[in-house]
Design an enzyme around this catalytic site. Sequence first.
Site, short mmCIF file in Angstrom:
data_model
loop_
_atom_site.label_atom_id
_atom_site.label_comp_id
_atom_site.label_asym_id
_atom_site.label_seq_id
_atom_site.Cartn_x
_atom_site.Cartn_y
_atom_site.Cartn_z
N SER A 215 62.43 11.09 -6.64
CA SER A 215 61.08 11.26 -6.12
C SER A 215 60.40 12.49 -6.73
O SER A 215 60.31 12.59 -7.96
CB SER A 215 61.12 11.32 -4.59
OG SER A 215 59.85 11.11 -4.04
N ASP A 407 61.40 -0.50 -4.53
CA ASP A 407 60.70 0.68 -4.02
C ASP A 407 59.21 0.51 -4.28
O ASP A 407 58.80 0.28 -5.42
CB ASP A 407 61.22 1.94 -4.71
CG ASP A 407 60.43 3.18 -4.34
OD1 ASP A 407 59.91 3.24 -3.21
OD2 ASP A 407 60.33 4.10 -5.19
N HIS A 460 63.84 3.30 -2.88
CA HIS A 460 63.57 4.65 -3.38
C HIS A 460 64.84 5.49 -3.51
O HIS A 460 64.95 6.31 -4.40
CB HIS A 460 62.59 5.32 -2.40
CG HIS A 460 61.89 6.51 -2.93
ND1 HIS A 460 61.01 6.47 -3.99
CD2 HIS A 460 61.90 7.81 -2.53
CE1 HIS A 460 60.51 7.67 -4.21
NE2 HIS A 460 61.05 8.50 -3.35
#
Length: 487
Positions: A215, A407, A460
Amino acid sequence: MGKQQDWSVTACIFLSLSLASQIHCSSQTHFPSHKGGAGLSGDTSHFNSVSRENVLSLKEKDLIEKLPGQPSGISFRQYGGYVAVNEPATRFLYYYFVEAIKPSKSTPLVLWFNGGPGCSSVGFGAFEELGPFRVHSDGKTLYRNPYSWNNEANMLFFEGPISVGFSYSSTPFDWEIFGEQADKLTAEDNYMFLVNWLERFPEYKGRDVYISGQSYAGHYIPQLAQIILHRNNQTFINLRGISIGNPGLDLLIEADNENKFILSHGLVSQKDFEEYSKVCDFANYDMDECPKIMPKFSIEHNKHLDVYNIYAPVCLNSTLSSEPKKCTTIMEVDPCRSNYVKAYLNSENVQEAMHANTTKLPYEWKACNHYLNSVWIDADKDASMVPILHDLMGEGVRVLVYSGDVDAAIPFTATMAVLKTMNLTVVNEWRPWFTGGQLGGFTEDYERNLTYATVKGSGHSVPLDQPVHALNLFTSFIRNTPLPQTP
């Protein structure tokens, strides 16, 4: 860079690990923000050591004898404590370190970052994704993660910037400068953390070092790596590679390519997609019509959908169980797992065992500091990391970028669009890769040691959603071996 090793060793690892059966928990839970730093007194013993004896005493002080609720039969050592990152010592970052299960003098050191900005690498990374333990539904006991990355490396998790998790500043409102200096100051503090941590653990100086994360670590990692290389003539750190999952690398390019994923997975209609493309295009923005269609594409506000894994269930009951749930399979999703971790890390006996919250912070541990995220300057969030990636590759640093293919927060369509702007020549074409006979995803290699891979069925947080594939991916990267191309 890195030594070639026979893949058969890894194949044996995955064959044996595949026999394990544990609970698997999965989802992304948001917590309210807090403001950190007011009215605290710092322990300056966490800062620079003045003698080898002091270094050893600090390390011994940080040894975790046993975590509350820890299963039996654990042979690897764990450490937890604070490292100061400025002088005079006022900012203290909390770390949790687990040695490799079978350590040797050549076993690499791996730093792990979660994103946000403002989310805990200890809470998410260590206790939900790739650490050696996960938390049972009672919020009190732990169970083994057989696919922990300390099967292959010494794993270092730390919480930053200050006001994230257990990390803090003894200077009131010191966290406010992170809203103003954001990426730059975070990178400086992360670097000083690593330098000072290595003073406390000198046996890891000179080891191969890898930096991994996901991320917003797409910012943290390249920026830290750049500082390491620029200052290696002062303090040498043997950085060999970086790996980033579902990374935030260039927000503007990513935003332009997220809707392709949303459409392809049936989250909006073709008609709405075409309307959005028409009235919300940057060059032909319609101030009246775009705001009307925009909410249909803001899927992160849909409480019935987990934007971090669109196929995962959402948590409907945050109540802890009186007893741990019976074991199922590690691939089974428990969407409420973040509640278990929050309860565990807020337990006084856990904090005491982990040498955390020694100053008795005036707020509870939370997975993310959303207030810090909200004051993080947009210019830094929008900044492209592509130039830094080019610089790192030019210095011989290997790069792995990977995407969980379900994701929606930073979908693979967005990441592939960013990689396209790098104008790199493909040296090994798009192809499948496998783990234990099962399709793991697809991969492609570029010039200058950049590899991109997708991970089938993951959101994710790849080590959480697909732990077997994640360990395979990680092991291949640090051993500098190709991902298996046959079942």
